[in-house]
Design a protein around this motif. Structure first.
Motif, PDB file in Angstrom:
ATOM      1  N   SER A 135     -23.329 117.147 -76.295  1.00 58.37           N
ATOM      2  CA  SER A 135     -24.794 117.267 -76.216  1.00 58.37           C
ATOM      3  C   SER A 135     -25.425 115.990 -75.669  1.00 58.37           C
ATOM      4  CB  SER A 135     -25.407 117.560 -77.590  1.00 58.37           C
ATOM      5  OG  SER A 135     -25.561 116.363 -78.323  1.00 58.37           O
ATOM      6  N   LEU A 136     -26.737 116.103 -75.402  1.00 58.90           N
ATOM      7  CA  LEU A 136     -27.505 114.943 -74.916  1.00 58.90           C
ATOM      8  C   LEU A 136     -27.497 113.797 -75.927  1.00 58.90           C
ATOM      9  CD1 LEU A 136     -31.333 115.854 -74.947  1.00 58.90           C
ATOM     10  CD2 LEU A 136     -29.667 116.629 -76.597  1.00 58.90           C
ATOM     11  N   LYS A 137     -27.106 114.087 -77.160  1.00 57.26           N
ATOM     12  CA  LYS A 137     -27.116 113.067 -78.196  1.00 57.26           C
ATOM     13  C   LYS A 137     -25.980 112.060 -78.057  1.00 57.26           C
ATOM     14  CE  LYS A 137     -30.785 114.568 -80.003  1.00 57.26           C
ATOM     15  NZ  LYS A 137     -31.994 113.752 -80.017  1.00 57.26           N
ATOM     16  N   HIS A 138     -25.043 112.317 -77.156  1.00 58.26           N
ATOM     17  CA  HIS A 138     -23.997 111.320 -76.902  1.00 58.26           C
ATOM     18  C   HIS A 138     -24.630 110.027 -76.382  1.00 58.26           C
ATOM     19  CE1 HIS A 138     -19.694 110.479 -76.480  1.00 58.26           C
ATOM     20  NE2 HIS A 138     -20.022 109.764 -75.426  1.00 58.26           N
ATOM     21  N   SER A 155     -26.650 117.912 -83.842  1.00 58.98           N
ATOM     22  CA  SER A 155     -26.077 117.393 -82.586  1.00 58.98           C
ATOM     23  C   SER A 155     -25.912 115.876 -82.653  1.00 58.98           C
ATOM     24  CB  SER A 155     -26.980 117.744 -81.401  1.00 58.98           C
ATOM     25  OG  SER A 155     -27.012 119.123 -81.213  1.00 58.98           O
ATOM     26  N   THR A 156     -26.939 115.192 -83.132  1.00 58.32           N
ATOM     27  CA  THR A 156     -26.852 113.731 -83.218  1.00 58.32           C
ATOM     28  C   THR A 156     -25.749 113.334 -84.194  1.00 58.32           C
ATOM     29  OG1 THR A 156     -29.213 113.628 -82.819  1.00 58.32           O
ATOM     30  CG2 THR A 156     -28.176 111.609 -83.586  1.00 58.32           C
ATOM     31  N   ALA A 157     -25.647 114.075 -85.307  1.00 59.60           N
ATOM     32  CA  ALA A 157     -24.635 113.736 -86.310  1.00 59.60           C
ATOM     33  C   ALA A 157     -23.221 113.835 -85.718  1.00 59.60           C
ATOM     34  CB  ALA A 157     -24.768 114.661 -87.515  1.00 59.60           C
ATOM     35  N   ALA A 165     -38.742 118.335 -77.791  1.00 54.99           N
ATOM     36  CA  ALA A 165     -38.992 117.126 -78.583  1.00 54.99           C
ATOM     37  C   ALA A 165     -38.297 117.232 -79.947  1.00 54.99           C
ATOM     38  CB  ALA A 165     -40.493 116.923 -78.776  1.00 54.99           C
ATOM     39  N   GLY A 166     -37.234 116.439 -80.090  1.00 51.56           N
ATOM     40  CA  GLY A 166     -36.542 116.352 -81.382  1.00 51.56           C
ATOM     41  C   GLY A 166     -36.966 115.045 -82.038  1.00 51.56           C
ATOM     42  N   THR A 167     -36.365 113.952 -81.548  1.00 46.09           N
ATOM     43  CA  THR A 167     -36.858 112.635 -81.948  1.00 46.09           C
ATOM     44  C   THR A 167     -38.008 112.206 -81.049  1.00 46.09           C
ATOM     45  OG1 THR A 167     -35.399 111.513 -80.395  1.00 46.09           O
ATOM     46  CG2 THR A 167     -34.532 111.924 -82.612  1.00 46.09           C
ATOM     47  N   GLY A 168     -38.099 112.826 -79.871  1.00 49.78           N
ATOM     48  CA  GLY A 168     -39.057 112.385 -78.857  1.00 49.78           C
ATOM     49  C   GLY A 168     -38.453 111.324 -77.945  1.00 49.78           C
ATOM     50  N   ILE A 225     -34.579 127.546 -83.798  1.00 47.21           N
ATOM     51  CA  ILE A 225     -33.954 126.733 -82.742  1.00 47.21           C
ATOM     52  C   ILE A 225     -33.704 125.338 -83.305  1.00 47.21           C
ATOM     53  CG2 ILE A 225     -34.195 125.854 -80.387  1.00 47.21           C
ATOM     54  CD1 ILE A 225     -34.124 128.968 -80.627  1.00 47.21           C
ATOM     55  N   GLU A 226     -32.454 124.905 -83.266  1.00 43.72           N
ATOM     56  CA  GLU A 226     -32.119 123.599 -83.850  1.00 43.72           C
ATOM     57  C   GLU A 226     -32.271 122.474 -82.819  1.00 43.72           C
ATOM     58  OE1 GLU A 226     -28.354 123.680 -85.910  1.00 43.72           O
ATOM     59  OE2 GLU A 226     -28.822 125.605 -86.827  1.00 43.72           O
ATOM     60  N   GLY A 227     -32.663 121.305 -83.324  1.00 40.10           N
ATOM     61  CA  GLY A 227     -32.727 120.112 -82.471  1.00 40.10           C
ATOM     62  C   GLY A 227     -34.125 119.780 -82.008  1.00 40.10           C
ATOM     63  N   ILE A 228     -34.962 120.811 -81.851  1.00 44.49           N
ATOM     64  CA  ILE A 228     -36.349 120.593 -81.411  1.00 44.49           C
ATOM     65  C   ILE A 228     -37.264 121.349 -82.379  1.00 44.49           C
ATOM     66  CG2 ILE A 228     -35.747 120.172 -79.000  1.00 44.49           C
ATOM     67  CD1 ILE A 228     -36.501 123.097 -78.417  1.00 44.49           C
ATOM     68  N   GLY A 229     -38.569 121.404 -82.053  1.00 50.10           N
ATOM     69  CA  GLY A 229     -39.480 122.161 -82.926  1.00 50.10           C
ATOM     70  C   GLY A 229     -39.581 121.533 -84.301  1.00 50.10           C
ATOM     71  N   CYS A 248     -29.039 121.248 -73.185  1.00 50.19           N
ATOM     72  CA  CYS A 248     -28.929 120.184 -74.188  1.00 50.19           C
ATOM     73  C   CYS A 248     -27.609 120.154 -74.936  1.00 50.19           C
ATOM     74  CB  CYS A 248     -30.054 120.316 -75.205  1.00 50.19           C
ATOM     75  SG  CYS A 248     -31.663 120.274 -74.443  1.00 50.19           S
ATOM     76  N   ASP A 249     -27.105 121.329 -75.322  1.00 44.63           N
ATOM     77  CA  ASP A 249     -25.846 121.333 -76.086  1.00 44.63           C
ATOM     78  C   ASP A 249     -25.061 122.621 -75.875  1.00 44.63           C
ATOM     79  OD1 ASP A 249     -27.350 123.069 -77.658  1.00 44.63           O
ATOM     80  OD2 ASP A 249     -26.971 122.029 -79.550  1.00 44.63           O
ATOM     81  N   ARG A 250     -23.833 122.630 -76.414  1.00 48.02           N
ATOM     82  CA  ARG A 250     -22.919 123.754 -76.202  1.00 48.02           C
ATOM     83  C   ARG A 250     -23.303 124.940 -77.072  1.00 48.02           C
ATOM     84  NH1 ARG A 250     -17.568 119.924 -76.682  1.00 48.02           N
ATOM     85  NH2 ARG A 250     -17.999 118.728 -74.792  1.00 48.02           N
TER      86      ARG A 250
HETATM   87  C1  PLP Z   1     -30.018 120.517 -79.138  1.00 47.69           C
HETATM   88  C2  PLP Z   1     -31.135 119.545 -78.919  1.00 47.69           C
HETATM   89  N1  PLP Z   1     -31.950 119.679 -77.896  1.00 47.69           N
HETATM   90  C3  PLP Z   1     -32.974 118.810 -77.662  1.00 47.69           C
HETATM   91  C4  PLP Z   1     -33.233 117.769 -78.486  1.00 47.69           C
HETATM   92  C5  PLP Z   1     -34.405 116.854 -78.207  1.00 47.69           C
HETATM   93  O1  PLP Z   1     -34.092 115.561 -77.836  1.00 47.69           O
HETATM   94  P1  PLP Z   1     -34.847 114.286 -78.421  1.00 47.69           P
HETATM   95  O2  PLP Z   1     -34.312 114.030 -79.797  1.00 47.69           O
HETATM   96  O3  PLP Z   1     -34.496 113.182 -77.487  1.00 47.69           O
HETATM   97  O4  PLP Z   1     -36.316 114.546 -78.463  1.00 47.69           O
HETATM   98  C6  PLP Z   1     -32.414 117.644 -79.576  1.00 47.69           C
HETATM   99  C7  PLP Z   1     -32.688 116.629 -80.550  1.00 47.69           C
HETATM  100  O5  PLP Z   1     -32.131 116.530 -81.634  1.00 47.69           O
HETATM  101  C8  PLP Z   1     -31.332 118.523 -79.796  1.00 47.69           C
HETATM  102  O6  PLP Z   1     -30.513 118.403 -80.857  1.00 47.69           O
END
Ligand code: PLP
Length: 369
Positions: free
Chosen positions: A63-66, A95-97, A199-202, A250-254, A325-327
């Motif tokens: 994921s983008l969290k790498h 994803s970050t974890a 926007a997850g962490t932003g 939806i995980e990671g954002i919202g 963003c992720d798999r």
């Molecule tokens: C799957 C996924 N997409 C998008 C994002 C958003 O990225 P960011 O945290 O940089 O705002 C996240 C964040 O956790 C995520 O897990």
């Protein structure tokens, strides 16, 4: 002994040596890693508009969290906050974890992930397989407080929600924005009309928004978010105390609240996307690209299409860029399980037909026929 030496722990040769070795390991890992692909799609319904998707799922941790995890460890190390043998902790939607657990293993550190108990099981297993411990919290709004509690007990809090926006080098250093714009340079529309992300962490949106200004580009930044998220309400009213009006699957954002790293002023537009539309779009991406991506990639795809519909209506041409963003296999037992969708009242069929019409004819994304 003077007052200073009682306050500041002495830097021993050993701790500096470990720090240098840890930074070197992160740099080696970055050098070994290749950049992620920028994939192009064109649709009959949108002549003159090119769509590009940055495949962040191809990072070693999926994921983008790498990118973020590497930056957060470097930030903690270079701020003198992370020492040999210290436990590392962070709050995450998964994803970050996974990425942080992977880097903890690389550095030989114990890792605790604080995650909502409803996190997709595949993500929980992935953290555990990497040697991480999962501290699951029933109330998703409590993950930050629980991570802070571990920090009080001596863990180093990587604090993605507090630090993502500053741990990433927004002026360049192969950040995601620099990478995208470099990969577009031989295209016919090398300066995109829009970049779309969630926007997850932003952190991702802050990096892209700042970099566009730094490079003096007219590209606009659109945040595509689950309907009613904390970011949506906060951005519209510029209210940092805003909270989400509805939850999302939806995980990671919202996010339920306005996270400290959300920068409203670099965002030009916000598009709300229903969860069912996001899942239909993720399945459509699978048909188009032959790979399954997660729900946030579906949100991004819908955001791109809504912008393209508006561009088409104005007779504009150009390019639109977004992120995968992720798999998707992380959500096999949730978003991509038809029984799970029924149990969670996600009816994707109307969105699947609407998407077909939009891609083929550029029609507005309308689920009412
Ligand atoms: C799957 C996924 N997409 C998008 C994002 C958003 O990225 P960011 O945290 O940089 O705002 C996240 C964040 O956790 C995520 O897990």
């Amino acid at each position: 002994m003077d007052a200073m030496s009682t306050l500041t722990p002495p830097v021993t040769a050993g701790s500096r040596a470990w720090l240098h070795a840890a930074v070197a390991r992160l740099e080696q890992e970055a050098t070994r890693s290749a950049d992620t692909h920028l994939l192009r799609l064109d649709f009959p319904g949108f002549p003159g508009i090119a769509f590009y998707f940055k495949d962040e799922s191809s990072h070693p941790t999926g994921s983008l969290k790498h990118r973020l995890a590497r930056s957060l460890y470097l930030y903690a190390l270079c701020n003198g906050r992370l020492c040999a043998g210290q436990t590392v902790v962070d709050a995450s939607s998964g994803s970050t974890a996974i990425s942080e657990a992977w880097f903890a293993r690389l550095l030989g550190l114990p890792f605790i992930a604080v995650m909502p108990a409803c996190t997709a099981p595949q993500k929980i297993h992935a953290v555990q397989e990497l040697g991480g411990q999962c501290d699951l919290v029933d109330d998703p709004t409590q993950v930050h407080a629980r991570a802070a509690q571990h920090a009080l007990e001596g863990a180093c809090h990587l604090d993605q929600f507090g630090l993502a926006e500053r741990a990433t080098d927004w002026r360049g250093n192969n950040n995601i924005a620099e990478s995208i714009l470099g990969q577009l340079r031989r295209e016919s529309q090398p300066v995109p009309s829009w970049i779309v992300c969630g926007a997850g962490t932003g952190g991702t949106s802050a990096t892209i928004g700042r970099y566009l200004r730094y490079r003096r580009l007219d590209t606009r930044l659109c945040i595509a978010e689950p309907t009613g998220s904390g970011f949506v309400h906060g951005w519209r009213t510029r209210d940092r105390t805003a909270i989400a009006s509805q939850p999302t699957l939806i995980e990671g954002i919202g996010r339920p609240r306005v996270e400290p790293g959300f920068l409203f002023d670099v965002v030009d537009d916000v598009i709300e996307v229903d969860d069912a539309a996001a899942v239909a779009a993720a399945l459509q991406l699978d048909d188009l690209l032959g790979t399954r991506y997660g729900g946030s990639s579906g949100v991004n795809f819908i955001g791109c299409l809504k912008l393209a519909i508006a561009m088409r209506a104005k007779g504009e041409s150009g390019s639109i860029v977004s992120l995968l963003c992720d798999r998707g296999k992380r959500y096999r037992e949730t978003l991509f399980d038809p029984d799970w969708r029924v149990a969670h009242r996600l009816d994707i069929a109307p969105w699947q037909s609407a998407l077909q019409a939009t891609l083929a004819e550029g029609k507005p994304l309308d689920t009412h026929g």
